[in-house]
Motif scaffolding. Structure first.
Motif, short mmCIF file in Angstrom:
data_model
loop_
_atom_site.label_atom_id
_atom_site.label_comp_id
_atom_site.label_asym_id
_atom_site.label_seq_id
_atom_site.Cartn_x
_atom_site.Cartn_y
_atom_site.Cartn_z
N PRO A 46 33.60 -17.28 86.60
CA PRO A 46 34.40 -17.58 85.41
C PRO A 46 34.57 -16.39 84.47
CG PRO A 46 32.65 -19.20 85.69
CD PRO A 46 32.40 -18.10 86.68
N ASN A 47 33.66 -15.41 84.58
CA ASN A 47 33.72 -14.25 83.68
C ASN A 47 34.33 -13.04 84.37
OD1 ASN A 47 32.30 -15.79 81.73
ND2 ASN A 47 30.44 -15.44 82.88
N SER A 48 35.13 -13.31 85.38
CA SER A 48 35.72 -12.23 86.14
C SER A 48 37.11 -11.90 85.62
CB SER A 48 35.84 -12.66 87.61
OG SER A 48 36.73 -11.81 88.28
N PHE A 49 37.45 -10.62 85.71
CA PHE A 49 38.80 -10.19 85.36
C PHE A 49 39.79 -10.61 86.44
CE2 PHE A 49 42.00 -6.72 84.72
CZ PHE A 49 42.33 -7.03 83.41
N GLY A 221 28.96 -7.93 81.35
CA GLY A 221 30.34 -7.50 81.11
C GLY A 221 30.99 -8.40 80.08
N LEU A 222 31.46 -7.81 79.00
CA LEU A 222 32.09 -8.56 77.91
C LEU A 222 33.61 -8.63 78.15
CD1 LEU A 222 32.11 -9.70 74.88
CD2 LEU A 222 32.59 -7.34 74.23
N ILE A 223 34.15 -9.83 78.08
CA ILE A 223 35.61 -10.02 78.16
C ILE A 223 36.05 -10.89 76.99
CG2 ILE A 223 37.48 -11.08 79.53
CD1 ILE A 223 36.12 -10.05 82.03
N GLY A 260 34.53 -5.90 82.69
CA GLY A 260 33.95 -6.21 81.38
C GLY A 260 33.13 -5.02 80.93
N GLY A 261 33.04 -4.82 79.63
CA GLY A 261 32.32 -3.66 79.12
C GLY A 261 30.95 -4.04 78.60
N VAL A 295 30.31 -13.19 78.16
CA VAL A 295 29.50 -12.10 78.71
C VAL A 295 29.02 -12.58 80.07
CG1 VAL A 295 27.45 -10.66 78.47
CG2 VAL A 295 28.80 -11.25 76.44
N GLY A 296 29.56 -11.95 81.09
CA GLY A 296 29.19 -12.34 82.45
C GLY A 296 28.19 -11.35 83.02
N TYR A 297 27.34 -11.84 83.91
CA TYR A 297 26.40 -10.95 84.60
C TYR A 297 26.84 -10.85 86.05
CZ TYR A 297 23.79 -11.11 80.37
OH TYR A 297 23.44 -10.97 79.05
N ARG A 298 27.12 -9.63 86.47
CA ARG A 298 27.77 -9.44 87.76
C ARG A 298 26.75 -9.06 88.83
NH1 ARG A 298 29.88 -6.39 83.90
NH2 ARG A 298 29.50 -4.40 84.90
N PRO A 299 26.83 -9.69 89.99
CA PRO A 299 25.89 -9.33 91.06
C PRO A 299 26.32 -8.02 91.71
CG PRO A 299 27.39 -11.06 91.80
CD PRO A 299 27.75 -10.77 90.37
N ASN A 300 25.64 -6.94 91.35
CA ASN A 300 26.06 -5.62 91.79
C ASN A 300 24.99 -5.00 92.70
OD1 ASN A 300 28.21 -3.95 91.59
ND2 ASN A 300 27.79 -3.22 89.53
#
Length: 359
Positions: A46-49, A221-223, A260-261, A295-300
């Motif tokens: 949901p927090n993806s660009f 990541g902030l969007i 997101g930044g 603010v999403g937390y991305r699995p990187n």
């Protein structure tokens, strides 16, 4: 031909990757149960660009996988009518001119549909940019998939085809005969022939119960998301420290980059500044209002590339965790299904096994 019993498979995670794998497995005849803590759409999705691309910064092997995934989106859109997918194009000018030119030259030589554009052409592509760039690159074939709606559509179609979708938290994996045999959810054991971990940022905790370490970072990541507004943007815009697009429902969303930044010390203030920058970049944005920020937390994975495949030494377990889930989802669903059901690993996945981290 002798009839074979359909494989029972549990997919942990209902974000875009879990949804695609579940859909492809079900379509191929497996009996699939999807288990997720958060319901359809997952946590990172949901927090993806939601940019579908094979853009700059990719070595050629990874570029090939991404281009294949872009083609697989077109196949999937035919198979699942109504997927909220738009090939709206991407205008990119967030690199210095020399780097932008190097990216354009390299990716053009690989067959990516890059057009170099001047200020006048950039203003044609996005007429509402206050300050169109003197030099940008444009890729008409890039697009977006509205992330939660796409994951929900895939899961709904998987259910129509016979999959089960259950909400719950996987406490641990169970073992027998040297392989993973099932999962424990709220104290109840559910057995399966294969378990797929596609739980994004939740994947390391589940994998750890099988003694497997997934080297994943989860940067925030902030969007920012505007209230719905009349059309201001035609496609994706990647300006310096401002990546933005308009969603299907008319919201303009932006991050300081597409993932997101950094939210910084004061997330509210960072969100307000980012929104102000977005408004300042667009003509006709006077009535644009900030609705909310995420603010999403991305699995990187630590090296930036996907982790896809069976875990060595542990039978019955398949792992699919990555950052570029929106771009890669349809290809990963297809390839994972073939590997799980037929034992065939696609050559495009070769560099992305978990064993690469075993030093």
């Amino acid at each position: 031909m002798e009839s074979s019993v359909a494989k029972e498979i549990i997919v942990i995670g209902a974000g875009i990757i879990g949804a695609s794998i579940a859909w492809h497995l079900t379509k191929a005849g497996a009996r699939v149960t999807v288990i997720s803590t958060s319901g359809a759409g997952g946590v990172a999705t949901p927090n993806s660009f939601a940019w579908i691309n094979a853009s700059w910064g990719n070595p050629e092997t990874y570029f090939r996988l991404r281009v294949r995934a872009m083609a697989e989106w077109k196949r999937l859109a035919k198979d699942v009518p109504g997927l909220p997918l738009a090939w709206c194009g991407g205008l990119c000018f967030d690199l210095p001119a020399d780097k932008l030119e190097a990216y354009a030259a390299e990716h053009s030589s690989w067959g990516y549909g890059i057009e170099r554009v001047d200020r006048e052409r950039a203003a044609q592509i996005e007429p509402n940019l206050v300050d169109p760039p003197d030099f940008a690159v444009y890729v008409a074939e890039e697009g977006v998939a509205e992330p939660v709606a796409t994951a929900k559509a895939l899961l709904a179609d998987a259910e129509r085809l016979g999959a089960r979708v259950a909400t719950g938290t996987v406490e641990r994996l169970t073992f027998g005969d040297g392989k993973v045999t099932g999962v424990v959810v709220s104290g109840e054991t559910i057995s399966a022939d294969d378990i797929v971990i596609a739980a994004g940022t939740g994947a390391p905790a589940v994998a750890a119960t099988a003694g497997i370490e997934l080297p994943i970072e989860t940067p925030p990541g902030l969007i920012v998301h505007s209230r719905p507004h009349g059309k201001l943007l035609n496609g994706l815009v990647h300006a310096d420290r401002l990546h933005m697009r308009q969603t299907a429902e008319g919201r303009i969303i932006a991050g300081s980059d597409f993932a997101g930044g950094d939210p910084g010390e004061n997330t509210e203030a960072t969100a307000r500044d980012l929104f102000a920058a977005m408004k300042g970049a667009l003509r006709g944005s006077d009535s644009l209002e900030l609705d909310f920020h995420t603010v999403g937390y991305r699995p990187n994975p630590v090296d930036g590339f996907p982790i896809i495949g069976r875990a060595e030494g542990v039978g019955g377990l398949y792992i699919a965790v990555m950052h570029s889930g929106i771009t890669l989802a349809p290809a990963i669903g297809l390839f994972a299904t073939r590997e799980i059901l037929e034992g065939e690993r696609d050559a495009l996945l070769k560099p992305y096994g978990l064993e690469r981290f075993a030093q």
